[in-house]
Design a protein around this motif. Structure first.
Motif, PDB file in Angstrom:
ATOM      1  N   GLN A  90      -3.336  15.161  11.238  1.00 21.80           N
ATOM      2  CA  GLN A  90      -2.321  14.834  12.110  1.00 21.80           C
ATOM      3  C   GLN A  90      -2.312  14.479  12.952  1.00 21.80           C
ATOM      4  O   GLN A  90      -2.057  13.397  13.881  1.00 21.80           O
ATOM      5  CB  GLN A  90      -1.275  15.522  11.515  1.00 21.80           C
ATOM      6  CG  GLN A  90      -0.872  16.015  10.031  1.00 21.80           C
ATOM      7  CD  GLN A  90      -0.175  14.439   9.789  1.00 21.80           C
ATOM      8  OE1 GLN A  90       0.185  14.107  10.140  1.00 21.80           O
ATOM      9  NE2 GLN A  90      -1.083  14.199   8.226  1.00 21.80           N
ATOM     10  N   VAL A  91      -2.837  15.354  14.225  1.00 15.49           N
ATOM     11  CA  VAL A  91      -3.255  15.683  15.705  1.00 15.49           C
ATOM     12  C   VAL A  91      -3.824  13.876  15.720  1.00 15.49           C
ATOM     13  O   VAL A  91      -3.993  13.202  16.105  1.00 15.49           O
ATOM     14  CB  VAL A  91      -3.380  16.550  16.065  1.00 15.49           C
ATOM     15  CG1 VAL A  91      -3.834  15.955  17.843  1.00 15.49           C
ATOM     16  CG2 VAL A  91      -2.436  17.247  16.574  1.00 15.49           C
ATOM     17  N   THR A  92      -5.487  13.925  15.094  1.00 16.64           N
ATOM     18  CA  THR A  92      -6.303  12.828  15.053  1.00 16.64           C
ATOM     19  C   THR A  92      -5.866  11.568  14.454  1.00 16.64           C
ATOM     20  O   THR A  92      -6.255  10.934  15.446  1.00 16.64           O
ATOM     21  CB  THR A  92      -7.123  13.665  14.168  1.00 16.64           C
ATOM     22  OG1 THR A  92      -7.899  14.695  14.766  1.00 16.64           O
ATOM     23  CG2 THR A  92      -8.899  12.260  14.584  1.00 16.64           C
ATOM     24  N   ASP A  93      -4.853  11.857  13.663  1.00 14.78           N
ATOM     25  CA  ASP A  93      -4.601  10.058  13.036  1.00 14.78           C
ATOM     26  C   ASP A  93      -3.351  10.030  14.115  1.00 14.78           C
ATOM     27  O   ASP A  93      -3.791   8.829  14.144  1.00 14.78           O
ATOM     28  CB  ASP A  93      -4.135  10.358  11.751  1.00 14.78           C
ATOM     29  CG  ASP A  93      -4.583  10.926  10.640  1.00 14.78           C
ATOM     30  OD1 ASP A  93      -6.228  10.918  10.250  1.00 14.78           O
ATOM     31  OD2 ASP A  93      -4.255  11.628   9.189  1.00 14.78           O
ATOM     32  N   PHE A  94      -2.577  11.160  14.498  1.00 13.46           N
ATOM     33  CA  PHE A  94      -1.456  10.764  15.508  1.00 13.46           C
ATOM     34  C   PHE A  94      -2.774   9.495  17.078  1.00 13.46           C
ATOM     35  O   PHE A  94      -1.609   8.546  17.375  1.00 13.46           O
ATOM     36  CB  PHE A  94      -1.080  11.161  15.827  1.00 13.46           C
ATOM     37  CG  PHE A  94      -0.149  11.631  17.536  1.00 13.46           C
ATOM     38  CD1 PHE A  94       1.287  10.671  16.654  1.00 13.46           C
ATOM     39  CD2 PHE A  94      -0.769  11.739  18.087  1.00 13.46           C
ATOM     40  CE1 PHE A  94       2.419  10.656  18.629  1.00 13.46           C
ATOM     41  CE2 PHE A  94       0.696  11.757  19.701  1.00 13.46           C
ATOM     42  CZ  PHE A  94       1.821  10.790  18.954  1.00 13.46           C
ATOM     43  N   LEU A  95      -3.416  10.352  17.598  1.00 13.57           N
ATOM     44  CA  LEU A  95      -3.681   9.469  18.491  1.00 13.57           C
ATOM     45  C   LEU A  95      -4.963   8.380  17.959  1.00 13.57           C
ATOM     46  O   LEU A  95      -4.674   7.239  18.789  1.00 13.57           O
ATOM     47  CB  LEU A  95      -5.383  10.674  19.517  1.00 13.57           C
ATOM     48  CG  LEU A  95      -4.602  11.714  19.718  1.00 13.57           C
ATOM     49  CD1 LEU A  95      -5.251  13.195  20.429  1.00 13.57           C
ATOM     50  CD2 LEU A  95      -3.449  11.317  20.708  1.00 13.57           C
ATOM     51  N   LEU A  96      -5.536   8.192  16.669  1.00 14.20           N
ATOM     52  CA  LEU A  96      -5.658   7.415  16.152  1.00 14.20           C
ATOM     53  C   LEU A  96      -5.274   5.993  16.615  1.00 14.20           C
ATOM     54  O   LEU A  96      -4.707   4.822  16.592  1.00 14.20           O
ATOM     55  CB  LEU A  96      -6.648   7.404  15.596  1.00 14.20           C
ATOM     56  CG  LEU A  96      -8.190   7.711  15.278  1.00 14.20           C
ATOM     57  CD1 LEU A  96      -8.493   7.862  14.103  1.00 14.20           C
ATOM     58  CD2 LEU A  96      -8.851   7.560  16.292  1.00 14.20           C
ATOM     59  N   THR A 101      -6.278  26.353   6.841  1.00 15.25           N
ATOM     60  CA  THR A 101      -5.827  25.583   5.732  1.00 15.25           C
ATOM     61  C   THR A 101      -4.779  24.325   6.899  1.00 15.25           C
ATOM     62  O   THR A 101      -4.792  23.788   6.883  1.00 15.25           O
ATOM     63  CB  THR A 101      -5.720  25.413   4.595  1.00 15.25           C
ATOM     64  OG1 THR A 101      -6.650  25.849   3.655  1.00 15.25           O
ATOM     65  CG2 THR A 101      -5.263  24.636   4.140  1.00 15.25           C
ATOM     66  N   VAL A 102      -3.934  25.112   7.513  1.00  5.83           N
ATOM     67  CA  VAL A 102      -2.770  25.181   8.160  1.00  5.83           C
ATOM     68  C   VAL A 102      -3.105  24.324   9.622  1.00  5.83           C
ATOM     69  O   VAL A 102      -2.365  23.054   9.618  1.00  5.83           O
ATOM     70  CB  VAL A 102      -1.253  25.943   8.422  1.00  5.83           C
ATOM     71  CG1 VAL A 102      -0.542  25.466   9.824  1.00  5.83           C
ATOM     72  CG2 VAL A 102      -0.671  26.208   7.082  1.00  5.83           C
ATOM     73  N   GLU A 103      -4.096  24.910   9.863  1.00  3.93           N
ATOM     74  CA  GLU A 103      -4.424  24.602  11.103  1.00  3.93           C
ATOM     75  C   GLU A 103      -5.371  23.414  10.933  1.00  3.93           C
ATOM     76  O   GLU A 103      -5.241  22.437  12.105  1.00  3.93           O
ATOM     77  CB  GLU A 103      -5.090  25.492  12.140  1.00  3.93           C
ATOM     78  CG  GLU A 103      -4.045  26.598  12.469  1.00  3.93           C
ATOM     79  CD  GLU A 103      -3.012  26.057  13.468  1.00  3.93           C
ATOM     80  OE1 GLU A 103      -3.672  25.695  14.718  1.00  3.93           O
ATOM     81  OE2 GLU A 103      -2.114  26.385  13.185  1.00  3.93           O
ATOM     82  N   ARG A 104      -6.592  22.785  10.506  1.00  3.34           N
ATOM     83  CA  ARG A 104      -7.086  21.711  10.180  1.00  3.34           C
ATOM     84  C   ARG A 104      -6.201  20.407   9.698  1.00  3.34           C
ATOM     85  O   ARG A 104      -6.402  19.727  10.170  1.00  3.34           O
ATOM     86  CB  ARG A 104      -8.342  22.218   8.320  1.00  3.34           C
ATOM     87  CG  ARG A 104      -8.897  20.843   8.675  1.00  3.34           C
ATOM     88  CD  ARG A 104      -9.809  21.066   7.288  1.00  3.34           C
ATOM     89  NE  ARG A 104      -8.618  21.508   5.906  1.00  3.34           N
ATOM     90  CZ  ARG A 104      -8.011  20.289   4.916  1.00  3.34           C
ATOM     91  NH1 ARG A 104      -8.077  18.958   5.500  1.00  3.34           N
ATOM     92  NH2 ARG A 104      -7.302  21.046   4.264  1.00  3.34           N
ATOM     93  N   GLU A 105      -5.239  20.825   9.008  1.00  6.38           N
ATOM     94  CA  GLU A 105      -3.912  19.596   8.529  1.00  6.38           C
ATOM     95  C   GLU A 105      -3.955  18.789   9.766  1.00  6.38           C
ATOM     96  O   GLU A 105      -3.540  18.111   9.263  1.00  6.38           O
ATOM     97  CB  GLU A 105      -3.221  20.272   7.492  1.00  6.38           C
ATOM     98  CG  GLU A 105      -3.888  20.657   5.656  1.00  6.38           C
ATOM     99  CD  GLU A 105      -2.976  20.664   5.384  1.00  6.38           C
ATOM    100  OE1 GLU A 105      -1.456  21.366   5.496  1.00  6.38           O
ATOM    101  OE2 GLU A 105      -2.948  21.149   4.095  1.00  6.38           O
ATOM    102  N   LYS A 106      -2.980  20.264  10.373  1.00  5.89           N
ATOM    103  CA  LYS A 106      -2.612  19.680  11.717  1.00  5.89           C
ATOM    104  C   LYS A 106      -3.461  19.244  12.331  1.00  5.89           C
ATOM    105  O   LYS A 106      -2.522  18.015  13.824  1.00  5.89           O
ATOM    106  CB  LYS A 106      -2.345  21.558  12.499  1.00  5.89           C
ATOM    107  CG  LYS A 106      -1.217  21.263  13.738  1.00  5.89           C
ATOM    108  CD  LYS A 106      -0.363  22.606  14.883  1.00  5.89           C
ATOM    109  CE  LYS A 106      -0.103  22.228  15.859  1.00  5.89           C
ATOM    110  NZ  LYS A 106      -0.234  23.356  16.579  1.00  5.89           N
TER     111      LYS A 106
END
Length: 171
Positions: free
Chosen positions: A48-54, A40-45
């Motif tokens: 977040q990375v996807t949102d960051f890149l977008l 779950t932590v890795e999925r959330e991470k």
């Protein structure tokens, strides 16, 4: 008990087997719960990375329309601003600073690259500990930067420091 020794022995054996099975299930359930929490932590991470890149590629104002070009340095500056705001998610923040540092190194912006990579290392040491593989990866990135800039003695020390921390963990 002497007259019923066989049924009592079978009952005791069945009871012991059931207790062992229950204990095994409890241990497995704890392991599964830990693995699920880590996933779950890795999925959330990853989210977040996807949102960051977008977010890096989104226009920041109405004057920027479709088809405008943005330099890599501008994207990295936006990325650094986004990463700085991730104080509540230090693992994601460290990953972002690491990516930004590597990208800046590839662009030849060595001083800002060093600052980003050192920031990633500091966060990882604080949150994960100095011997964690992610902290060692940050050390490796700094050593690679030293090698690219011709600081070979510093690079060798950095490589050795990363190796010394990884060897006990990974063999």
């Amino acid at each position: 008990a002497r007259r019923r020794a066989v049924p009592l022995a079978l009952g005791a054996t069945t009871l012991a087997a059931a207790a062992g099975y229950a204990a095994t299930l409890a241990v497995q359930n704890r392991r599964i719960a830990r693995a699920l929490a880590a996933a779950t932590v890795e999925r959330e991470k990853a989210e977040q990375v996807t949102d960051f890149l977008l977010g890096l590629f989104q226009a920041t104002g109405p004057q920027q329309g479709a088809g405008d070009t943005v330099s890599a340095r501008t994207l990295l500056a936006r990325g650094e601003a986004h990463a700085t705001a991730l104080d509540r998610q230090p693992a994601v923040q460290a990953a972002m600073f690491d990516v930004i540092g590597r990208a800046r190194s590839d662009l030849g912006a060595f001083a800002p690259a060093r600052a980003s990579l050192e920031r990633a290392l500091a966060i990882r040491q604080r949150v994960l500990g100095d011997s964690h593989p992610d902290a060692a990866r940050s050390r490796l990135a700094l050593a690679q930067l030293d090698a690219r800039t011709g600081s070979f003695a510093a690079a060798a020390r950095g490589y050795q420091a990363a190796l010394d921390r990884l060897r006990p963990r990974l063999g």
